[in-house]
Design an enzyme around this catalytic site. Structure first.
Site, PDB file in Angstrom:
ATOM      1  N   GLY A   1      -2.062  -5.784   8.150  1.00  0.00           N
ATOM      2  CA  GLY A   1      -3.580  -5.645   7.541  1.00  0.00           C
ATOM      3  C   GLY A   1      -3.292  -6.298   6.492  1.00  0.00           C
ATOM      4  O   GLY A   1      -4.241  -6.996   5.950  1.00  0.00           O
TER       5      GLY A   1
ATOM      6  N   CYS B   1       3.224  -3.304   3.937  1.00  0.00           N
ATOM      7  CA  CYS B   1       2.218  -2.225   4.238  1.00  0.00           C
ATOM      8  C   CYS B   1       2.975  -1.661   5.568  1.00  0.00           C
ATOM      9  O   CYS B   1       4.167  -1.592   5.756  1.00  0.00           O
ATOM     10  CB  CYS B   1       0.857  -2.359   4.720  1.00  0.00           C
TER      11      CYS B   1
ATOM     12  N   ASP C   1       0.890  -1.203  -0.063  1.00  0.00           N
ATOM     13  CA  ASP C   1      -0.220  -0.013   0.002  1.00  0.00           C
ATOM     14  C   ASP C   1       0.873   1.191  -0.096  1.00  0.00           C
ATOM     15  O   ASP C   1       2.044   0.677  -0.317  1.00  0.00           O
ATOM     16  CB  ASP C   1      -1.063   0.069   1.101  1.00  0.00           C
TER      17      ASP C   1
ATOM     18  N   HIS D   1       7.514 -24.615   9.842  1.00  0.00           N
ATOM     19  CA  HIS D   1       6.350 -24.939  10.930  1.00  0.00           C
ATOM     20  C   HIS D   1       5.153 -24.861  10.073  1.00  0.00           C
ATOM     21  O   HIS D   1       4.429 -25.769  10.187  1.00  0.00           O
ATOM     22  CB  HIS D   1       6.532 -24.164  12.117  1.00  0.00           C
TER      23      HIS D   1
ATOM     24  N   HIS E   1       4.628 -31.454  11.560  1.00  0.00           N
ATOM     25  CA  HIS E   1       4.166 -30.153  11.011  1.00  0.00           C
ATOM     26  C   HIS E   1       2.977 -30.314   9.818  1.00  0.00           C
ATOM     27  O   HIS E   1       2.065 -29.652   9.646  1.00  0.00           O
ATOM     28  CB  HIS E   1       5.153 -29.480  10.493  1.00  0.00           C
TER      29      HIS E   1
END
Ligand code: RB5
Length: 155
Positions: free
Chosen positions: A70, A65, A8, A98, A133
């Protein structure tokens, strides 16, 4: 590796140098915008990259960002995507080993360009650990998660 990158306005300053860095490491990089640092909404760009990863058009996504939070949260909504906001090399290693993360959210405001380059080096070169995992990642990605059976939609 084929990689999609986007940001962004708060991550814009690091987008071009990081894309260039990745190209210098031999990666093919698809810049999904934005084209300027005009104020914009991170969900628009997080979603673009996430969909390319989900469709298999790129192997990894790199999102920047202000915090990396976000834009990673947005990407995580797309089925097939495992996006994580990462601020340290150690977490970059662990999210691959993982969690088999395929999209990374970087902070353009709180982490330097050099540190983000090191984080990307680790994110792109660390293999998924498999073993114990594998089942956990499979459970995480189930779309018919039994944990939610019978839970009212408005709980
Ligand atoms: C933009 O001000 C900022 O909120 C955004 O870049 C990001 O940090 C959100 O998670």
């Amino acid at each position: 590796m084929r990689i999609a990158i986007a940001s962004d306005h708060a991550g814009f300053l690091q987008k071009a140098p990081l894309a260039e860095y990745l190209r210098s490491q031999g990666h093919e990089v698809l810049d999904c915008g934005p084209a300027t640092d005009d104020r914009c909404d991170y969900p628009d760009y997080g979603d673009k990259v996430a969909r390319l990863v989900a469709k298999g058009e790129v192997e990894r996504g790199v999102l920047i960002c202000g915090t990396g939070l976000g834009i990673a949260m947005t990407a995580d909504k797309v089925p097939g995507v495992r996006a994580v906001p990462i601020q340290t090399v150690e977490f970059a290693r662990l999210c691959r080993e993982h969690n088999d993360a395929n999209v990374i959210g970087l902070s353009g405001r709180f982490v330097s360009l050099t540190d983000n380059e090191r984080i990307l080096d680790t994110f792109l070169t660390t293999e998924f650990g498999g073993g114990r995992h594998t089942g956990r990642v499979e459970k995480m990605m189930r779309e018919d998660d039994p944990a939610f059976e019978g839970v009212p939609v408005d709980f």
